[in-house]
Design a protein around this motif. Structure first.
Motif, PDB file in Angstrom:
ATOM      1  N   GLN A  55      -5.284   5.099   3.876  1.00  0.00           N
ATOM      2  CA  GLN A  55      -4.944   4.194   4.421  1.00  0.00           C
ATOM      3  C   GLN A  55      -5.598   4.288   5.970  1.00  0.00           C
ATOM      4  N   GLU A  88       5.294   8.444  10.933  1.00  0.00           N
ATOM      5  CA  GLU A  88       5.578   8.088   9.510  1.00  0.00           C
ATOM      6  C   GLU A  88       7.230   7.750   9.416  1.00  0.00           C
ATOM      7  N   LYS A 132       0.623   0.102   6.998  1.00  0.00           N
ATOM      8  CA  LYS A 132       1.866   0.591   6.556  1.00  0.00           C
ATOM      9  C   LYS A 132       3.021  -0.326   6.711  1.00  0.00           C
TER      10      LYS A 132
END
Length: 451
Positions: A55, A88, A132
């Protein structure tokens, strides 16, 4: 709507090597649906991004390619993507496509959405993977009914093919995409006003910081990109940074190609995908064909109603942000307008400022009160009823509503053409000052709201 290619008179056909945005277009102007899009290498870039790229590598590739926003501001896309949080644990993020194309004289995004809806969806899919983000919205100008119909059909096709929804391409990545039609406000082109509108609030710009990357839609990290910007992403991922940079002309600091156009009384008004760095003269003469018989070019705007006017001698400027800045205005959307010698500049500016005044959200005083004031003065000058000092008052308003003086960029864009028109065509404004009018100190003439 006309689409030609790099070479005048269609001598060179569009190809994937030279026209990353438009090579898939059909000659009959009909939309390219999923089967045909995939036959033309569609979603190959998405498959590469999902299978072969981390990513963060997608973000870095877009940054290295030098892709900049195509909505008018020209902010580096990779840098904007890099502002999204790295944490995250933040598992709710949004990707918004700014498709609220309401800049007068601009219709480039409409063509992409109506004829290549899957190109936008693929660009958003790759971008969502990089950022994301689990959900995306296409915030679409409400009047674009055909675009809405085509985008919704393309979204359903992509869902049925496993390219949207759960576990896309077996990657474990989920991404939902929705088409949201706006209620018709120019201010929604400003990204935080767009966010407020999407949430069901009044479309006012938000204070920044915090920026949307930190606190965006429903308080979550959000990235907002323009339609044309997102449509560049698949080609960059598929063919690489060096190829993408090679598309621009020598001397251009902007990379890749750009949808550019010309409207007005030109022989061949239209829209073309051209490399950054072509000159305004090439665009005007080779593609738009120059002025129609019986008309002469008086001035031109390089990129929508919110950019300053330029003279015919400025046509040799290169069409990229820095090239247009050298002659005193902005590249904007890259869709130029020719003003012919039959047009009175005072009437033209009164019409423009009426639009910008009407579309102000009213959130800050300089814009809310200053733009109606400019309309009142321009209307008086247009009718030959201007007073001594009115031109100086208008120039004062240009300063008071300039960059950094208002909450967002609406007012600076509104007064930029006004300042340039007075600079180059002051005599036309002076002709509207009544000969018997008494001198009025600049900025002393009162405004009557609604007059």
């Amino acid at each position: 709507m006309t689409l030609t290619s790099f070479g005048p008179a269609n001598r060179i056909k569009r190809s994937a090597e030279t026209h990353p945005l438009t090579w898939r277009l059909r000659d009959d102007g009909e939309a390219v649906w999923l089967e045909e899009y995939q036959a033309k290498n569609g979603y190959a870039a998405a498959r590469k991004a999902f299978a072969d790229m981390a990513q963060d590598d997608i973000v870095q590739t877009v940054k290295d390619a030098g892709l900049k926003g195509r909505g008018g501001a020209g902010f580096p896309t990779g840098v904007k993507w890099g502002l999204m949080p790295k944490d995250e644990s933040i598992n709710i993020r949004y990707l918004l496509c700014n498709a609220d194309e309401m800049e007068p004289n601009t219709w480039k995004d409409r063509m992409l959405m109506e004829q290549l809806p899957h190109l936008l969806i693929e660009g958003m899919l790759i971008s969502a993977r990089a950022l994301k983000t689990y959900r995306g919205y296409i915030f679409l100008r409400g009047e674009y009914t055909t675009a809405a119909k085509h985008l919704n059909r393309a979204v359903e096709e992509a869902k049925a093919a496993g390219l949207l929804g759960k576990n896309i391409l077996g990657s474990g990545f989920d991404f939902e995409l929705f088409v949201h039609t706006g209620a018709g406000r120019y201010i929604c082109g400003e990204e935080t006003a767009l966010i407020n509108s999407l949430e069901g609030r009044r479309a006012n710009p938000r204070s920044k910081p915090p920026f949307p990357a930190a606190v965006g839609v429903w308080g979550k990290p959000t990235c907002v990109n323009n339609v044309e910007t997102l449509c560049n992403v698949p080609a960059i991922i598929a063919d690489g940074v060096d190829w993408y940079k090679s598309l621009a002309r020598e001397g251009s600091e902007d990379m890749g190609t750009k949808l550019m156009g010309f409207s007005g009384k030109v022989k061949n008004p239209g829209l073309w995908e051209l490399p950054f760095g072509v000159t305004g003269r090439e665009l005007f003469e080779d593609y738009a064909g120059g002025m129609r018989d019986g008309f002469k070019l008086k001035c031109w705007q390089p990129g929508g109603a919110g950019t300053g006017f330029l003279l015919p001698e400025h046509l040799d400027a290169q069409m990229y942000a820095g090239g247009i800045a050298k002659v005193g205005t902005r590249m904007g959307t890259g869709l130029a307008m020719a003003v012919d010698d039959s047009v009175n500049m005072v009437s033209l500016l009164r019409n423009m400022e009426e639009f910008f005044s009407r579309e102000s959200c009213g959130f800050c005083t300089p814009c809310r009160d200053g733009l109606p004031w400019s309309v009142k003065l321009l209307r008086a000058i247009e009718n030959g009823e201007g007073q001594a000092g009115d031109i100086e008052t208008l120039l004062g308003l240009v300063g008071f509503l300039g960059p950094g003086k208002t909450f967002c960029a609406h007012a600076p864009g509104a007064v930029e053409p006004l300042g340039s028109a007075i600079k180059y065509f002051r005599s036309e404004f002076e002709a509207g000052i009544a000969p018997t009018s008494a001198a009025v100190p600049p900025l002393a003439r009162p405004i009557v709201v609604g007059a």
